[in-house]
Design a protein around this motif. Structure first.
Motif, PDB file in Angstrom:
ATOM      1  N   ARG A 247      50.808   5.564  24.699  1.00 58.29           N
ATOM      2  CA  ARG A 247      50.346   6.851  25.242  1.00 58.29           C
ATOM      3  C   ARG A 247      50.262   7.866  24.112  1.00 58.29           C
ATOM      4  NH1 ARG A 247      48.788   8.093  30.140  1.00 58.29           N
ATOM      5  NH2 ARG A 247      50.233   9.823  30.458  1.00 58.29           N
ATOM      6  N   ARG A 282      49.177   2.925  29.959  1.00 64.45           N
ATOM      7  CA  ARG A 282      48.730   3.968  30.881  1.00 64.45           C
ATOM      8  C   ARG A 282      49.942   4.504  31.632  1.00 64.45           C
ATOM      9  NH1 ARG A 282      43.198   1.411  33.392  1.00 64.45           N
ATOM     10  NH2 ARG A 282      41.947   1.543  31.479  1.00 64.45           N
ATOM     11  N   SER A 283      49.729   5.554  32.417  1.00 68.87           N
ATOM     12  CA  SER A 283      50.881   6.174  33.075  1.00 68.87           C
ATOM     13  C   SER A 283      51.558   5.222  34.064  1.00 68.87           C
ATOM     14  CB  SER A 283      50.440   7.452  33.781  1.00 68.87           C
ATOM     15  OG  SER A 283      49.374   7.153  34.637  1.00 68.87           O
ATOM     16  N   ASP A 284      50.762   4.380  34.722  1.00 65.94           N
ATOM     17  CA  ASP A 284      51.335   3.562  35.791  1.00 65.94           C
ATOM     18  C   ASP A 284      51.304   2.064  35.527  1.00 65.94           C
ATOM     19  OD1 ASP A 284      48.599   3.644  35.740  1.00 65.94           O
ATOM     20  OD2 ASP A 284      48.345   3.613  37.913  1.00 65.94           O
TER      21      ASP A 284
END
Ligand code: 5GP
Ligand code: MN
Length: 340
Positions: A247, A282-284
């Motif tokens: 990220r 990614r965030s999830d």
């Protein structure tokens, strides 16, 4: 006794009677849409609108900047930003068309709404192994792109003359991006025949190449330089290369949505490298993109190890484990299977 295991959708021609009177049509494509996704969705949008239907086109997530020039792009809804309007379009639709994906989970947040929808569902797609959830459609992995299939669909309906410059621009974009600018083995004679037809109508193909490929921000170009120097690992022993982006990496250089597009292809330009992977945090989830040259089947690789799929030479998958664990897992598989 013959065992019937295949899933057979009704042929796309069986949809034509349903389109004889004006209908409300909901069209969607996959999450993080690429040129073929938006191109096929918007070509269908223009064509079906011209035929007198009321069309709602919904992208499950934001459209990348390099596609925002596409005719009608501003008319498409972004589900993540406009969920209410998008779901209204779905609820009021008579028909649902899904373009360039073959598993509802590829739409991410639209998955459940599509699964619950009771209207007839139509598939136009070229990925392997469609889920048995569509009523009508075409699923042809030998096709270069969904855009080529939309072109076939329009012709099958006898509407070649309805292809205007807007439709042509959308169709060309998807074929161009999914064939690597007419380079990949999937670029059949039928692709060039189609392109000849589009150019014959006066399509400005040079402008499309420039819009898609030569419209980078300065930051994006510097980000590419950084990635190739700092983030690419080459495993000569396995004819493979890996780019992994945390990220934090993605936030350097003020990276924009779409700036990682195409990164996975760069290692394949190194002589002898036949398998390239991009791992993005990614965030999830952790997303993986795979590309190959020659006969290493990355679709099977993605399916076997990363809950994914795609095409023989281009596929993707994901993990729910951490970024660091995913990289370690990937390297372990690489040493186990020795891609050639
Ligand atoms: P990308 O690396 O650009 O995300 O994906 C490459 C190709 O593989 C695209 O055609 C895409 O539709 C397909 N693909 C990517 N991720 C998945 C996945 O999780 N499942 C399936 N079935 N196909 C995928
Ligand atoms: Mn495609």
């Amino acid at each position: 006794m013959e065992l019937v295991t295949g899933y057979v959708m009704q042929p796309i021609q069986d949809v034509f009677p349903l389109l004889r009177s004006p209908k409300k049509i909901f069209i969607t494509t996959h999450h993080k849409p690429d040129g073929d996704a938006i191109g096929s969705m918007m070509a269908l949008y223009h064509y079906l609108t011209k035929k007198g239907h009321h069309v709602t086109a919904v992208s499950p997530s934001e459209m990348p900047d390099f596609l925002a020039w596409m005719p009608g792009a501003a008319l498409a809804l972004n589900y993540e930003a406009q969920p209410t309007e998008s779901l209204e379009g779905l609820a009021s639709a008579d028909l649902i068309i899904c373009a360039d994906f073959n598993d509802f989970n590829r739409t991410k947040h639209l998955e459940q709404a599509l699964a619950d929808a009771t209207q007839p569902k139509i598939l136009i797609d070229h990925h392997l192994f469609p889920k048995p959830v569509w009523d009508y459609g075409m699923s042809i992995p030998e096709k270069s792109s969904t855009c080529e299939m939309v072109y076939d669909f329009i012709n099958l309906y006898g509407d070649n003359s309805l292809i205007d410059l807007d439709i042509a621009a959308c169709l060309y974009t998807g074929v161009m991006t999914d064939t690597g600018s007419f380079k990949f083995p999937i670029t059949t004679a039928s692709v060039h025949t189609m392109v000849a037809d589009l150019l014959g109508r006066g399509l400005d193909h040079t402008r499309i190449h420039e819009e898609v490929y030569d419209s980078w921000s300065e930051n994006r170009m510097r980000f590419l330089g950084y990635v190739l120097i700092e983030k690419m690992e080459v495993f000569r022993k396995y004819n493979s290369a890996l780019i992994s982006l945390s990220r934090k990496d993605q936030n350097l250089f003020k990276s924009q949505n779409g700036d990682t597009e195409g990164l996975v292809n760069y290692p394949l330009s190194i002589s002898g490298i036949r398998f390239a992977t991009l791992i993005t945090e990614r965030s999830d989830e952790v997303k993986l993109s795979f590309r190959s040259k020659g006969n290493f089947d990355v679709s099977a690789f993605a399916k076997n190890y990363f809950d994914g799929g795609g095409h023989f030479n281009a596929s993707g998958g994901r993990t729910k484990t951490s970024f660091i664990e995913t990289i370690a897992y990937f390297k372990k598989i690489l040493s186990d299977i020795h891609p050639q």
